[in-house]
Design a protein around this motif. Sequence first.
Motif, short mmCIF file in Angstrom:
data_model
loop_
_atom_site.label_atom_id
_atom_site.label_comp_id
_atom_site.label_asym_id
_atom_site.label_seq_id
_atom_site.Cartn_x
_atom_site.Cartn_y
_atom_site.Cartn_z
N ALA A 18 -45.50 30.44 57.86
CA ALA A 18 -44.48 30.28 56.82
C ALA A 18 -44.83 31.10 55.58
O ALA A 18 -43.97 31.77 54.99
CB ALA A 18 -44.33 28.81 56.46
N ARG A 19 -46.09 31.07 55.17
CA ARG A 19 -46.53 31.84 54.00
C ARG A 19 -46.39 33.34 54.24
O ARG A 19 -46.04 34.09 53.32
CB ARG A 19 -47.97 31.48 53.64
N LEU A 20 -46.66 33.77 55.44
CA LEU A 20 -46.49 35.19 55.78
C LEU A 20 -45.02 35.59 55.70
O LEU A 20 -44.68 36.67 55.21
CB LEU A 20 -47.04 35.46 57.18
N LEU A 21 -44.15 34.72 56.19
CA LEU A 21 -42.72 35.01 56.14
C LEU A 21 -42.21 35.09 54.71
O LEU A 21 -41.37 35.93 54.37
CB LEU A 21 -41.95 33.95 56.92
N ARG B 249 -34.39 41.05 51.98
CA ARG B 249 -35.37 39.98 52.20
C ARG B 249 -35.01 38.79 51.32
O ARG B 249 -35.63 38.52 50.29
CB ARG B 249 -36.78 40.49 51.88
N ARG B 250 -33.95 38.09 51.74
CA ARG B 250 -33.50 36.92 50.99
C ARG B 250 -33.98 35.67 51.71
O ARG B 250 -33.33 35.13 52.60
CB ARG B 250 -31.98 36.96 50.86
N VAL B 251 -35.17 35.24 51.32
CA VAL B 251 -35.82 34.09 51.95
C VAL B 251 -36.23 33.12 50.85
O VAL B 251 -36.77 33.52 49.81
CB VAL B 251 -37.08 34.51 52.74
N GLN B 252 -35.96 31.84 51.07
CA GLN B 252 -36.33 30.82 50.10
C GLN B 252 -37.05 29.67 50.81
O GLN B 252 -36.89 29.47 52.01
CB GLN B 252 -35.11 30.29 49.34
N LEU B 253 -37.81 28.91 50.03
CA LEU B 253 -38.64 27.83 50.56
C LEU B 253 -38.11 26.47 50.12
O LEU B 253 -37.74 26.29 48.96
CB LEU B 253 -40.09 27.99 50.06
N VAL B 254 -38.08 25.53 51.06
CA VAL B 254 -37.90 24.11 50.74
C VAL B 254 -39.21 23.43 51.09
O VAL B 254 -39.58 23.33 52.25
CB VAL B 254 -36.73 23.49 51.54
N ALA B 255 -39.93 22.99 50.05
CA ALA B 255 -41.29 22.49 50.24
C ALA B 255 -41.30 21.03 50.68
O ALA B 255 -40.30 20.31 50.58
CB ALA B 255 -42.09 22.65 48.94
N GLN B 256 -42.47 20.60 51.14
CA GLN B 256 -42.63 19.24 51.65
C GLN B 256 -42.51 18.20 50.54
O GLN B 256 -41.87 17.17 50.72
CB GLN B 256 -44.00 19.11 52.33
N LEU C 209 -33.95 30.14 55.26
CA LEU C 209 -34.67 29.09 54.57
C LEU C 209 -35.91 28.71 55.38
O LEU C 209 -35.81 28.49 56.59
CB LEU C 209 -33.81 27.83 54.39
N VAL C 210 -37.04 28.68 54.73
CA VAL C 210 -38.27 28.16 55.34
C VAL C 210 -38.38 26.69 54.94
O VAL C 210 -38.51 26.37 53.76
CB VAL C 210 -39.50 28.94 54.87
N LEU C 211 -38.31 25.82 55.92
CA LEU C 211 -38.36 24.38 55.69
C LEU C 211 -39.76 23.89 56.06
O LEU C 211 -40.08 23.75 57.24
CB LEU C 211 -37.30 23.67 56.54
N ASP C 212 -40.58 23.65 55.07
CA ASP C 212 -41.98 23.26 55.30
C ASP C 212 -42.10 21.74 55.21
O ASP C 212 -42.19 21.18 54.13
CB ASP C 212 -42.88 23.93 54.27
N GLU C 213 -42.05 21.08 56.36
CA GLU C 213 -42.11 19.61 56.43
C GLU C 213 -41.11 18.99 55.46
O GLU C 213 -41.47 18.17 54.61
CB GLU C 213 -43.53 19.12 56.12
N THR D 171 -30.18 30.75 58.53
CA THR D 171 -31.20 30.75 59.58
C THR D 171 -32.40 29.97 59.06
O THR D 171 -32.82 30.17 57.92
CB THR D 171 -31.64 32.19 59.92
N TYR D 172 -32.93 29.07 59.88
CA TYR D 172 -34.03 28.21 59.45
C TYR D 172 -35.31 28.53 60.24
O TYR D 172 -35.27 28.75 61.45
CB TYR D 172 -33.72 26.73 59.70
N LEU D 173 -36.42 28.53 59.51
CA LEU D 173 -37.74 28.44 60.14
C LEU D 173 -38.29 27.08 59.73
O LEU D 173 -38.60 26.86 58.55
CB LEU D 173 -38.67 29.56 59.67
N LEU D 174 -38.37 26.17 60.68
CA LEU D 174 -38.77 24.78 60.41
C LEU D 174 -40.23 24.58 60.79
O LEU D 174 -40.61 24.77 61.95
CB LEU D 174 -37.88 23.83 61.21
N ILE D 175 -41.04 24.20 59.80
CA ILE D 175 -42.44 23.85 60.04
C ILE D 175 -42.53 22.33 60.02
O ILE D 175 -42.21 21.69 59.01
CB ILE D 175 -43.35 24.43 58.93
#
Length: 318
Positions: A64-67, A84-91, A169-173, A200-204
């Motif tokens: 996730a951090r690499l992305l 490169r439009r990527v955002q994080l939703v943190a735990q 969106l990177v969804l980190d827990e 598009t989601y990357l779900l951790i």
Amino acid sequence: MTIAIEAEGLTKHFSLKQGKGSGPWFRARGMRTVHAVDDVGFKVASGETLAIIGESGCGKSTVARLLLGLTEPTAGSITISGERRVQLVAQNPWSALNRRKTIGHALNQPLLIHRPDLDKDGREARVQELLDLTGLPSDFLLRYPADVSGGELQRVTIARALAAQPRVLVLDEPTASLDVSVKASLVNLLCDLRDDLGLTYLLITHEIDVARLLADQVLVMYLGHVVESGDADQVFDNPVHPYTRSLLDSVPVPDPRRRKELLPLAGEVPSAVDPPSGCRFRTRCPHVLPKCAETRPTARESGEGHLTACHLTAWSPS
């Protein structure tokens, strides 16, 4: 099919400086290497969700951090279609927001940075749109993080992530700190946003129930390696790798008769500083073979688009 995210040979190693002393961590002065991620590859189609699952220390958060560009890969690459439009939703939403600032301030700041084309009225209209998208009332703008519940605060972090109009969106827990009823409503919100906005989601996650609800594709990681990947239904309903099977069997079930059939994980995850040779899961695998210590298994098809990295060509529980 448009590919939104593609990773090839993604590798991340961290150097660990040692000090003087005794024990395995203090053998001598020098540097040792943490093998956080090794040769990871995947593709995510636009509008779909890839869930990366595994125990703590498997490397999913490093991916996730690499992305997000928060750390550079040691080798390999990540390609994101378009900007490169990527955002994080943190735990933890409490740590993600400034507790001394209002929620209105938190939603305005991304617009000042990413939307310089908007004037004050334009920003106010966009903030109201973000509240509507996430099901929050207008009076939240004057509240502070301490004045709202955890589920409401996580909706605020989602609204803030959407302010920059990301494609990924990177969804980190994202639901780890929430109770069951709130978790369900947040998962429904994420599903609606993905469908309505084409996200598009990357779900951790380590929560298998959440991954089942959100994921189209699943990547199972163990100690930096991908051990199984493919369509979510195939991986969850017909796991092939012994680690995936044990991971799924570790999920609590209410039926005591079913519990007798399970094969939960045993033992501890080895150190990423000194990982086992060959298959990294071999030290905990109930079906280990002599060659598992000699060579790393290559991924082979277990079904259409379903890949498994295991020396057992047709593994089944016994």
